[in-house]
Design an enzyme around this catalytic site. Structure first.
Site, PDB file in Angstrom:
ATOM      1  CG  ASP A 289      46.336 108.602 144.892  1.00  0.00           C
ATOM      2  OD1 ASP A 289      46.309 108.710 146.130  1.00  0.00           O
ATOM      3  OD2 ASP A 289      47.395 108.479 144.040  1.00  0.00           O
TER       4      ASP A 289
HETATM    5  C1  NOJ Z   1      48.311 110.050 147.321  1.00  0.00           C
HETATM    6  C2  NOJ Z   1      49.223 109.008 146.799  1.00  0.00           C
HETATM    7  O1  NOJ Z   1      49.458 109.368 145.243  1.00  0.00           O
HETATM    8  C3  NOJ Z   1      49.052 107.664 147.227  1.00  0.00           C
HETATM    9  O2  NOJ Z   1      50.056 106.794 146.893  1.00  0.00           O
HETATM   10  C4  NOJ Z   1      48.839 107.748 148.815  1.00  0.00           C
HETATM   11  O3  NOJ Z   1      48.624 106.318 149.130  1.00  0.00           O
HETATM   12  C5  NOJ Z   1      47.795 108.398 149.034  1.00  0.00           C
HETATM   13  N1  NOJ Z   1      48.054 110.045 148.500  1.00  0.00           N
HETATM   14  C6  NOJ Z   1      47.328 108.418 150.396  1.00  0.00           C
HETATM   15  O4  NOJ Z   1      48.198 108.931 151.258  1.00  0.00           O
END
Ligand code: NOJ
Length: 749
Positions: A289
């Site tokens: 993430d």
């Molecule tokens: C953080 C989020 O937790 C995740 O789900 C997302 O895909 C990413 N940011 C990218 O934007």
């Protein structure tokens, strides 16, 4: 640990993992040959994903970092980008990569296409309330068509974290509290996104996220620790992931920010290497993430970013989203012997394979077609799908005195800022959905020619509610209150729209109080005092506490954030042009003190109800929720009878007669639950094991039949072993998790 894993092996062998298709060998050969030509620096390059410059979904990069990225792309050191959208931008970046880097390896472009891309559909939680898997597959398909028309080939969806605490703002993005329903929804969404042929220009790779336990953040706080035992991990958290991997072949998985039992998911070797890639045989790649590799330093799990990179690659995180930890450290970690190059090779292979499957090596510009971009976005056909999905996502929570549907000619007072809001229905994570582009309920009423007057009442928020700043709730501006009260007083019925602004749910939007924000509760009470004929429409990204409303308002409609067609869909539901058919994918609590709350709880040794004090209960609140999982009414009535359970070849056949006994045609989600009386691990009081949505005319009856295999009666025990134990089971069939029609059957040895 080994013992535990060996049990999974049996399951995988018996499961539905597809054999590799013929072309896979060919891809493997190509991947291998490219790998041989790559320097260590180029290999590490493939493992980096960076955000583009103009749309960030995490802490923003500085101007200097942005410049550096162009240089990195030219050197072949960026394998993927996120947040670059539009054929022009993607083409510029892809050209940089293909024409300037030594090996010309194309980048893969990812984006959070969560509930639609340009055409925005209901929130994923709302869509789940339809229990309509075909429709969910369709909306995912449309999202893929539109996203791919803007140069994208990968989305970070579906989020399939089981969520049982509505304080967590991200429940809006998931499919609710149940692992069985969550698994089915995950399969439908992955199928919709990836289609039949991942190499086609209108399909995109899906991501299951967040692996794992992100929905179990303590106290409903985003990013918080998840402490879960083996039984919960294997029976509740992992099943939607396993179901989708077995049946829909998602090409990527995203790990999570949180720790699971003290170990950051991003650095969790057991979860990612042993279970996901080992026992389950997942052959796509794992993306971290945003910054979750470097965050392992803050977790106190890694000394510094270098150690974080070492731990993450070892644990099976293949691609680093925005930490720069791989870029800056992996090469030297290999050179010093601290990281085995085989780990890098494995990650690179996985990423190159997916790029091949997407057809990017055949044509790096496959997804870049300005004509598709020009013609496909927000087409009438896509808006039609959005309307259908939105209608099906609405849940009628109560309808005392049949206040709904609205009758022709009635004078309606339409009250509440959210009724005129063209932005909030788009919800959080609205990808390329244009600000304030949804159809509001005011517009829906006007288009349907209803006899209504609108009054704003109170604003939900004040200030700059954008992505970077906090939503500031209105707690003192009552200037619209009196006018709203007067409008309500003179009407036959009031349709009062209250709830959350688009950005009061979603990532980083945990709430400790899940009532109506700001002055809305006060408005509700004042309106009810002057006109009892109130239809309360709740727009929110999560279950709210509606206890006062339930006791004082005859009719309540849960409308979530329904996307572009919100106003038309809601109008159709309120007027009866569409008979509501949604069922709750999450339990609605009576109070915050009950959280987390869910229907498949354990009985405990003191289940009650008892009169004396020593049983599991609250002394100041009921145990029962306000509305149970699976609940949802219709403008007609459905009766269930003639439940039959028969031994079948593979297990049991359960069938029931469902009759429409009311005056309107309608749809009903027939739900089947079981309870295992005695097992080596205490089993939930109910577990969903099947559902079917049927459509019935007045007085029409249908027999609905479910096949329940013996395997579906099994579970993971305290050692993580999958077991099927003989014994007695109850089966319940009905229109919610509170269904009372039941029978008992015995699974013999
Ligand atoms: C953080 C989020 O937790 C995740 O789900 C997302 O895909 C990413 N940011 C990218 O934007």
């Amino acid at each position: 640990m080994k013992k535990l894993l060996s049990c999974f092996t049996g399951l995988v062998a018996a499961g539905t993992l597809a054999a590799s298709p013929a072309w896979a060998d060919d891809i493997d050969t190509k991947v291998e040959s490219l790998l041989q030509q790559m320097t260590l620096e180029e290999k590490v390059g493939q493992l980096n994903q960076f955000t583009d410059f103009w749309d960030v979904t995490g802490p923003a990069p500085t101007g200097e970092e942005q410049e550096v990225k162009y240089e990195l792309i030219k050197k072949g050191l960026i394998g993927s980008m996120l947040n670059a959208v539009g054929t022009e931008d993607v083409k510029t970046l892809q050209t940089f990569a293909v024409e300037n880097s030594r090996l010309g390896i194309p980048m893969i472009f990812g984006y959070d296409v969560i509930h639609g891309h340009k055409t925005i559909f209901p929130l994923p939680l709302a869509e789940t309330a339809s229990w309509d898997l075909d429709m969910m597959e369709q909306t995912a398909r449309v999202a893929a068509v539109e996203a791919s028309a803007q140069g994208l080939n990968w989305t970070f969806a579906p989020m399939i974290d089981v969520g049982r605490d509505p304080r967590w703002g991200r429940v809006m993005e998931g499919s609710g509290e149940d692992p069985y329903l969550g698994g089915k929804v995950a399969i439908a969404r992955v199928n919709g996104l990836q289609g039949d042929d991942l190499g086609a220009a209108d399909t995109i790779a899906a991501t299951l996220k967040h692996f794992a336990g992100y929905g179990f953040g303590e106290a409903g706080k985003d990013y918080n620790r998840a402490d879960v035992g083996t039984v919960t991990l294997f029976n509740t958290i992992l099943p939607p992931f396993k179901a989708a991997i077995d049946e829909a072949n998602p090409r990527t998985v995203m790990n999570a920010f949180n720790t699971v039992n003290g170990i950051p998911a991003t650095g969790d070797e057991y979860l990612q290497r042993d279970i996901l890639k080992g026992e389950w045989g997942f052959d796509g790649f794992v993306i971290s993430d945003w910054g979750s590799i470097e965050e392992m330093v803050d977790h106190g799990f890694a000394e510094d970013e270098r150690e974080a990179a070492r731990l993450a690659i070892k644990a099976g995180s293949d691609m680093d989203m925005e930490s720069y930890a791989y870029l800056e450290n992996l090469e030297s970690l290999v050179e010093s012997g601290e990281v085995d190059v085989a780990l890098i090779d494995d990650a690179v292979r996985r990423i190159l394979r997916v790029k091949h499957e997407l057809g990017l090596f055949e044509d790096p510009y496959r997804y870049i077609d300005p004509e598709r971009e020009e013609t496909l976005l927000m087409s009438d056909q896509h808006l039609d799908v959005a309307l259908k999905m939105a209608e099906r996502s609405v849940v009628l929570l109560k309808n005392d005195g049949a206040l709904l549907p609205l009758q022709a000619g009635e004078r309606v007072a339409l009250i509440g800022a959210l009724a005129a809001d063209k932005d909030s229905p788009l919800g959080n994570w609205r990808a390329q959905g244009e600000e304030s582009s949804a159809v509001s309920l005011v517009e829906g009423f006007a288009a349907a020619g209803l006899n209504f007057s609108f009054s704003n009442g109170v604003d939900v928020e004040v200030g700059d509610a954008n992505f970077a700043s906090e939503v500031v709730v209105n707690t003192d501006d009552r200037t619209g209150m009196d006018q709203a009260i007067e409008t309500a007083r003179s009407a036959d019925k009031v349709v009062l729209v209250l709830g959350e602004d688009a950005l009061q749910s979603g990532e980083g939007r945990s709430r400790a109080d899940i009532g109506f924000p700001g002055l809305q509760q006060e408005l509700l009470e004042k309106i009810v005092a002057v006109n009892p004929n109130v239809v309360l429409v709740v727009m929110s990204g999560r279950p709210l506490v509606l206890t006062w409303a339930d006791e004082n308002v005859p009719t309540i409609v849960q409308a979530w954030h329904l996307g572009h067609q919100s106003g038309h869909a809601l109008t159709n539901v309120l007027t009866g042009a569409y008979n509501p058919s949604g069922k709750l994918p999450m339990t609605f609590p009576r109070s915050v003190g009950q959280l987390p709350i869910y229907y498949d709880y354990l009985n405990t040794g003191r289940p009650g109800p008892r009169k004396e004090v020593f049983w599991q209960h609250y002394i100041d609140e009921d145990n029962a929720p306000l509305y149970p999982f699976g609940h949802g009414l219709s403008y007609t009535d459905f009766k269930y009878d003639r439940l039959r359970v028969r031994q079948a070849d593979e297990g049991f056949e359960v069938s029931v007669r469902v009759r429409n006994t009311g005056k309107a045609a309608g749809e009903e989600v027939v739900q089947l639950y079981i309870r295992d009386h005695v097992a080596s691990v205490s089993r939930p009081v109910r577990q969903l094991k099947g559902f079917e949505k049927v459509s019935l005319d007045p007085r029409q009856a249908q027999r609905v039949t479910f096949q329940l295999t013996s395997e579906e009666l099994g579970f993971y025990n305290g050692r993580g072993e999958f077991v099927v134990e003989p014994g007695d089971f109850d089966v319940f069939v009905g229109g919610s998790s509170a269904a009372t029609l039941s029978d008992t059957f015995t699974l013999k040895r």
